[in-house]
Design a protein around this motif. Structure first.
Motif, PDB file in Angstrom:
ATOM      1  N   ASN A  23       0.802  -1.222   0.000  1.00  0.00           N
ATOM      2  CA  ASN A  23       0.000   0.000   0.000  1.00  0.00           C
ATOM      3  C   ASN A  23       0.837   1.276   0.000  1.00  0.00           C
ATOM      4  O   ASN A  23       0.358   2.325  -0.437  1.00  0.00           O
ATOM      5  CB  ASN A  23      -0.946  -0.005   1.202  1.00  0.00           C
ATOM      6  CG  ASN A  23      -2.140  -0.916   0.992  1.00  0.00           C
ATOM      7  OD1 ASN A  23      -3.024  -0.622   0.192  1.00  0.00           O
ATOM      8  ND2 ASN A  23      -2.157  -2.049   1.687  1.00  0.00           N
ATOM      9  N   ILE A  24       2.073   1.196   0.491  1.00  0.00           N
ATOM     10  CA  ILE A  24       2.953   2.367   0.407  1.00  0.00           C
ATOM     11  C   ILE A  24       3.486   2.521  -1.014  1.00  0.00           C
ATOM     12  O   ILE A  24       3.576   3.633  -1.543  1.00  0.00           O
ATOM     13  CB  ILE A  24       4.129   2.242   1.399  1.00  0.00           C
ATOM     14  CG1 ILE A  24       3.629   2.258   2.843  1.00  0.00           C
ATOM     15  CG2 ILE A  24       5.123   3.391   1.192  1.00  0.00           C
ATOM     16  CD1 ILE A  24       4.732   2.057   3.871  1.00  0.00           C
ATOM     17  N   LEU A  25       3.812   1.399  -1.656  1.00  0.00           N
ATOM     18  CA  LEU A  25       4.409   1.446  -2.993  1.00  0.00           C
ATOM     19  C   LEU A  25       3.339   1.378  -4.082  1.00  0.00           C
ATOM     20  O   LEU A  25       3.415   0.566  -5.007  1.00  0.00           O
ATOM     21  CB  LEU A  25       5.426   0.315  -3.151  1.00  0.00           C
ATOM     22  CG  LEU A  25       6.620   0.366  -2.195  1.00  0.00           C
ATOM     23  CD1 LEU A  25       7.538  -0.822  -2.417  1.00  0.00           C
ATOM     24  CD2 LEU A  25       7.387   1.675  -2.355  1.00  0.00           C
ATOM     25  N   ARG A  26       2.356   2.241  -3.971  1.00  0.00           N
ATOM     26  CA  ARG A  26       1.342   2.375  -5.011  1.00  0.00           C
ATOM     27  C   ARG A  26       1.846   3.359  -6.065  1.00  0.00           C
ATOM     28  O   ARG A  26       2.269   4.463  -5.733  1.00  0.00           O
ATOM     29  CB  ARG A  26       0.032   2.873  -4.423  1.00  0.00           C
ATOM     30  CG  ARG A  26      -0.665   1.872  -3.516  1.00  0.00           C
ATOM     31  CD  ARG A  26      -1.261   0.737  -4.311  1.00  0.00           C
ATOM     32  NE  ARG A  26      -1.890  -0.268  -3.452  1.00  0.00           N
ATOM     33  CZ  ARG A  26      -2.355  -1.428  -3.894  1.00  0.00           C
ATOM     34  NH1 ARG A  26      -2.253  -1.724  -5.184  1.00  0.00           N
ATOM     35  NH2 ARG A  26      -2.903  -2.287  -3.071  1.00  0.00           N
ATOM     36  N   PHE A  27       1.777   2.949  -7.321  1.00  0.00           N
ATOM     37  CA  PHE A  27       2.279   3.794  -8.403  1.00  0.00           C
ATOM     38  C   PHE A  27       1.524   5.119  -8.462  1.00  0.00           C
ATOM     39  O   PHE A  27       2.118   6.184  -8.644  1.00  0.00           O
ATOM     40  CB  PHE A  27       2.161   3.050  -9.732  1.00  0.00           C
ATOM     41  CG  PHE A  27       2.689   3.823 -10.906  1.00  0.00           C
ATOM     42  CD1 PHE A  27       4.049   3.867 -11.166  1.00  0.00           C
ATOM     43  CD2 PHE A  27       1.829   4.511 -11.746  1.00  0.00           C
ATOM     44  CE1 PHE A  27       4.542   4.589 -12.244  1.00  0.00           C
ATOM     45  CE2 PHE A  27       2.311   5.228 -12.825  1.00  0.00           C
ATOM     46  CZ  PHE A  27       3.675   5.264 -13.076  1.00  0.00           C
ATOM     47  N   ASP A  28       0.221   5.069  -8.292  1.00  0.00           N
ATOM     48  CA  ASP A  28      -0.604   6.279  -8.304  1.00  0.00           C
ATOM     49  C   ASP A  28      -0.545   6.927  -6.919  1.00  0.00           C
ATOM     50  O   ASP A  28      -0.980   6.329  -5.934  1.00  0.00           O
ATOM     51  CB  ASP A  28      -2.045   5.921  -8.653  1.00  0.00           C
ATOM     52  CG  ASP A  28      -2.928   7.149  -8.824  1.00  0.00           C
ATOM     53  OD1 ASP A  28      -2.515   8.251  -8.404  1.00  0.00           O
ATOM     54  OD2 ASP A  28      -4.044   7.004  -9.368  1.00  0.00           O
ATOM     55  N   PRO A  29      -0.015   8.150  -6.803  1.00  0.00           N
ATOM     56  CA  PRO A  29       0.095   8.806  -5.493  1.00  0.00           C
ATOM     57  C   PRO A  29      -1.243   8.940  -4.775  1.00  0.00           C
ATOM     58  O   PRO A  29      -1.284   8.930  -3.541  1.00  0.00           O
ATOM     59  CB  PRO A  29       0.674  10.183  -5.834  1.00  0.00           C
ATOM     60  CG  PRO A  29       1.314  10.023  -7.165  1.00  0.00           C
ATOM     61  CD  PRO A  29       0.517   8.986  -7.890  1.00  0.00           C
ATOM     62  N   LYS A  30      -2.337   9.042  -5.535  1.00  0.00           N
ATOM     63  CA  LYS A  30      -3.651   9.187  -4.914  1.00  0.00           C
ATOM     64  C   LYS A  30      -4.094   7.904  -4.223  1.00  0.00           C
ATOM     65  O   LYS A  30      -4.934   7.935  -3.323  1.00  0.00           O
ATOM     66  CB  LYS A  30      -4.683   9.606  -5.968  1.00  0.00           C
ATOM     67  CG  LYS A  30      -4.415  10.985  -6.566  1.00  0.00           C
ATOM     68  CD  LYS A  30      -5.439  11.335  -7.632  1.00  0.00           C
ATOM     69  CE  LYS A  30      -5.150  12.703  -8.234  1.00  0.00           C
ATOM     70  NZ  LYS A  30      -6.119  13.054  -9.318  1.00  0.00           N
TER      71      LYS A  30
END
Length: 487
Positions: free
Chosen positions: A260-267
């Motif tokens: 959940n921290i390394l989500r490509f989409d910052p949103k």
């Protein structure tokens, strides 16, 4: 005009005039733009680092340094290196008095491709997030969170440093998006390259990469672009596509947090609040005191030692060895290994290497010796007593110095590594797998009449990559090593 060609005595006079409450002990580091001195604060006897930075020929550099100092000096947090005093000598130089990180760099104590057990990882990630939370609360984002910028104090607590790329993203409740592409590629969030990003979210991405490295002992990719095959796989399969290899030994909770921290989409990326409320982050940790500091430095150090002993290289810790008790303090500002920026490069400003107090140098006693356990009114240095990071990159040999030296030179030549020999010391320069500079030195020291200690010391570069280089070296010198004494 004052310059780096001035003698140390000249600089000592100038420093004593501008900072009369400090006694200079000696020079402990230098770079293109200045020097660093170890000093004693006369008021209470504390050891501190005084950094002399020269910028007389570079007005743009002066402006950049002053921006960093203004931000850093305003920060007051137990997990951030403190700036005590600043003395300007315009337009020539600045003197910066900073906290001395006696514990060195955190990642000097981590095995490549092994990492740390989850309890140790949780301890340091907890303190890192506390520091980041404070920064963001002040409207500041760091923009260069990485292993080299994480130091340790005398008890093993995390200390964040190097604010050369930090900036203000919020002021008087007004936020702004950032546009400068800067940082270290392997730890950069992918949106940074698009030159329009949220400062808080890029710091949290970097913290996620650091969490990964703490757990696994390696980075997930070299750069956050589709040119990198590992990152391309990450894009195709999502964060949970990373859960393989070493990850099989990790708990489901920490895997979920990383995903959940390394989500490509910052949103879609976890916010600071969601990280803090995650079950893995919320877990009880006996290493943490109620104030979030190290509850037991001895226990913390022994956990490091135990973890290293169980790793592929068996490091023997002889706690009766006086040399193992010596303190190797790190300066308060790591030397950036490689920074990508469209602005001024800060790579020659910082001086981070621990002061080298190894056998055979001009000091007969450690510069900052651990206190006796029975010393009244003073704190015993358990963490440094049990765990000196320099023990991790050295070996013992009964071979003659000339034999060892020839072997080392032959290996460096076979690896196409540039090097220079000065007596019993070799300095070398190469690049790591990320194509980033990796510089260091190898010293052959006399332990006794028939035993030599060969010490590998990193001067610049990623600490994990340096230890990976050392391990490769060890495979070529097995015939020189005294069995059961390789550490």
């Amino acid at each position: 005009m004052l310059g780096l060609n001035q003698t140390d005595s000249d600089l000592n006079v100038i420093i004593s005039q501008k900072l009369p409450n400090y006694e200079i002990i000696e020079e402990i580091g230098h770079g293109t733009y200045g020097k660093v001195f170890l000093s004693r604060f006369k008021v209470n006897g504390d050891h501190r680092a005084i950094k002399y930075i020269q910028y007389s020929s570079n007005p743009a550099l002066q402006q950049q340094i002053h921006k960093e100092i203004i931000i850093h000096k305003a920060l007051k947090h137990v997990n951030i290196i403190q700036v005590f005093e600043v003395a300007d000598l315009p337009p020539v130089c600045t003197l910066l008095v900073m906290e001395l990180a006696s514990g060195g760099e955190l990642f000097d104590r981590i095995e490549p491709d092994v990492g740390l057990e989850e309890q140790l990882t949780h301890f340091y990630f907890f303190q890192l997030i506390r520091a980041v939370e404070y920064l963001h609360g002040q409207g500041v984002c760091h923009r260069d969170l990485k292993p080299e910028n994480i130091l340790l104090d005398v008890d093993g607590n995390l200390k964040l440093t190097d604010f050369g790329f930090s900036t203000i993203f919020r002021h008087q409740n007004k936020r702004r998006m950032l546009e400068t592409a800067c940082g270290t590629p392997v730890y950069m969030a992918p949106e940074v390259m698009k030159r329009y990003y949220d400062g808080e979210q890029v710091d949290l991405w970097s913290a996620g990469i650091i969490l990964y490295v703490l757990l696994v002992g390696n980075t997930p990719w070299e750069e956050p672009t589709e040119r990198d095959k590992d990152f391309a796989k990450f894009i195709r399969e999502g964060p949970c596509g990373l859960v393989e290899g070493s990850w099989q030994n990790l708990s489901n909770e920490v895997k979920d947090l990383l995903c959940n921290i390394l989500r490509f989409d910052p949103k879609e990326r976890f916010t600071l609040s969601k990280i803090k409320n995650h079950p893995w982050f919320q877990q009880s940790n006996p290493l943490l005191s109620p104030k979030g500091l190290c509850a037991n430095p001895e226990q913390l150090a022994m956990k490091f030692v135990k973890h290293i002993k169980s790793s592929p290289i068996d490091y023997i810790m002889d706690l009766n060895d006086d040399e193992s008790r010596q303190v190797f303090p790190a300066l308060s500002q790591p030397d950036p290994l490689y920074k990508f920026s469209q602005d001024i490069s800060m790579k020659e400003i910082s001086f981070s290497q621990p002061y080298d107090i190894t056998p055979g140098n001009r000091h007969s006693q450690p510069l900052l010796p651990p206190l006796s356990a029975n010393t009244p009114g003073q704190k015993y240095n358990w963490f440094m007593r049990y765990f000196s990071c320099h023990r991790l990159t050295r070996f013992y040999s009964k071979s003659h110095e000339t034999v060892i030296l020839k072997k080392l030179k032959d290996i460096l030549q076979s690896l196409l590594v540039q090097f220079k020999v000065n007596g019993s010391k070799i300095t070398f320069s190469t690049v790591d797998k990320h194509k980033c500079p990796l510089n260091g030195e190898i010293s052959i020291l006399k332990a006794s009449n028939d035993v030599r200690i060969v010490v590998y010391k990193r001067n610049k570069g990623d600490p994990l990559e340096f230890k990976r280089f050392y391990k490769m070296f060890i495979e070529h010198v097995r015939d020189l090593i005294i069995e059961n004494n390789c550490n």
